[in-house]
Write a protein that holds these residues in place. Structure first.
Motif, mmCIF file in Angstrom:
data_model
loop_
_atom_site.group_PDB
_atom_site.id
_atom_site.type_symbol
_atom_site.label_atom_id
_atom_site.label_comp_id
_atom_site.label_asym_id
_atom_site.label_seq_id
_atom_site.Cartn_x
_atom_site.Cartn_y
_atom_site.Cartn_z
ATOM 1 N N TYR A 88 0.772 -1.219 0.019
ATOM 2 C CA TYR A 88 -0.001 -0.038 0.024
ATOM 3 C C TYR A 88 0.778 1.352 0.102
ATOM 4 C CZ TYR A 88 -3.982 -2.957 1.528
ATOM 5 O OH TYR A 88 -4.946 -3.930 1.711
ATOM 6 N N SER A 90 -0.300 3.879 1.124
ATOM 7 C CA SER A 90 -0.904 4.494 2.300
ATOM 8 C C SER A 90 0.103 4.255 3.579
ATOM 9 C CB SER A 90 -2.090 4.199 2.563
ATOM 10 O OG SER A 90 -3.066 4.539 1.538
ATOM 11 N N VAL A 97 -2.219 0.897 8.354
ATOM 12 C CA VAL A 97 -2.653 -0.242 7.355
ATOM 13 C C VAL A 97 -2.514 -1.685 8.088
ATOM 14 C CG1 VAL A 97 -2.301 1.038 5.254
ATOM 15 C CG2 VAL A 97 -0.338 -0.131 6.300
ATOM 16 N N SER A 174 -9.917 -5.489 -2.759
ATOM 17 C CA SER A 174 -9.348 -4.295 -2.247
ATOM 18 C C SER A 174 -10.412 -3.063 -2.869
ATOM 19 C CB SER A 174 -8.026 -4.163 -3.020
ATOM 20 O OG SER A 174 -7.079 -5.122 -2.368
ATOM 21 N N ARG A 177 -10.055 0.314 -0.866
ATOM 22 C CA ARG A 177 -8.897 0.794 -0.909
ATOM 23 C C ARG A 177 -8.687 2.100 -1.605
ATOM 24 N NH1 ARG A 177 -6.895 0.367 4.032
ATOM 25 N NH2 ARG A 177 -5.132 1.622 2.946
ATOM 26 N N ASP A 181 -3.431 2.477 -3.535
ATOM 27 C CA ASP A 181 -3.088 1.235 -3.009
ATOM 28 C C ASP A 181 -3.676 0.015 -3.779
ATOM 29 O OD1 ASP A 181 -2.388 2.711 -0.638
ATOM 30 O OD2 ASP A 181 -3.945 2.261 0.544
#
Length: 216
Positions: A88, A90, A97, A174, A177, A181
């Motif tokens: 990720y 992030s 995360v 996902s 997200r 990501d």
């Protein structure tokens, strides 16, 4: 099945799960308790309102002879894989995360019927073999084996048919997200050789982009 709105599988995902060559778990409730068998299945869309799943069990398997109470269930599993937080973007921004698991699956419910005649079984095993041999350069056919041998093999199995009444399907890929990501997830899965689910995640991202564009 618990299905958050953003993980609800669409018609295309459900169709792919039903038609892909593979095996699934047949689960039935009987007077002797729950029984389950992992077996290859083939989807027959022309039967009933939602189609049917055809398979076969060994004649010695008690699951076919124990009457099923209520609906039976087939659990179909698509590609799945561990998702590392290191993929990720992030992670570098705020670190909030955690790992997760991506997958797609369908719970297919219906009434179970038993087929114990040679013609039905012969057609079934030819169809099932054709589906799974389709990608082979030199596909094997049931007719490649001696007729007497095939007849003996058919007597050792019993056909089953799940006439589908409803389907619950989930694609956790996902979608919750941020886009940056998801790009990392596709790259991470691809680097580890998980090409099938990497493609699933990429397609889910594309579908989300199209939906968001339609709302704009």
């Amino acid at each position: 099945m618990y299905i958050p709105e953003h993980f609800e599988a669409g018609p295309d995902v459900i169709h792919d799960l039903l038609t892909r060559p593979g095996a699934a778990n047949l689960v039935t409730m009987t007077s002797q308790g729950m029984l389950a068998t992992f077996l290859p299945l083939i989807y027959e869309p022309s039967i009933g309102e939602h189609g049917a799943l055809h398979g076969h069990l060994a004649r010695t398997n008690p699951q076919w002879s124990e009457p099923s109470i209520g609906e039976s269930l087939v659990i179909i599993q698509g590609a799945d894989a561990y998702i590392s937080p290191t993929w990720y973007a992030s992670k570098e921004e705020h670190g909030r995360v955690v790992p997760t698991w991506n997958y797609s699956t369908a719970h297919v419910y219906g009434k179970l019927a038993v087929h114990d005649d040679a013609e039905w079984l012969g057609n079934h095993v030819r169809g099932l073999t054709g589906l799974n041999e389709a990608r082979s350069e030199r596909p094997w056919s049931v007719d490649d084996a001696p007729e007497r041998y095939v007849s003996g093999q058919l007597r050792a199995i019993v056909g089953i048919e799940l006439v589908i009444s409803r389907i619950e399907a989930k694609a956790k890929l996902s979608q919750n997200r941020p886009d940056k990501d998801i790009i990392g997830v596709v790259a991470g899965l691809g680097a580890q050789g998980h090409q099938e689910i990497a493609s699933d995640v990429a397609r889910a991202r594309q579908d989300r982009t199209h939906r968001d564009a339609g709302r704009a």
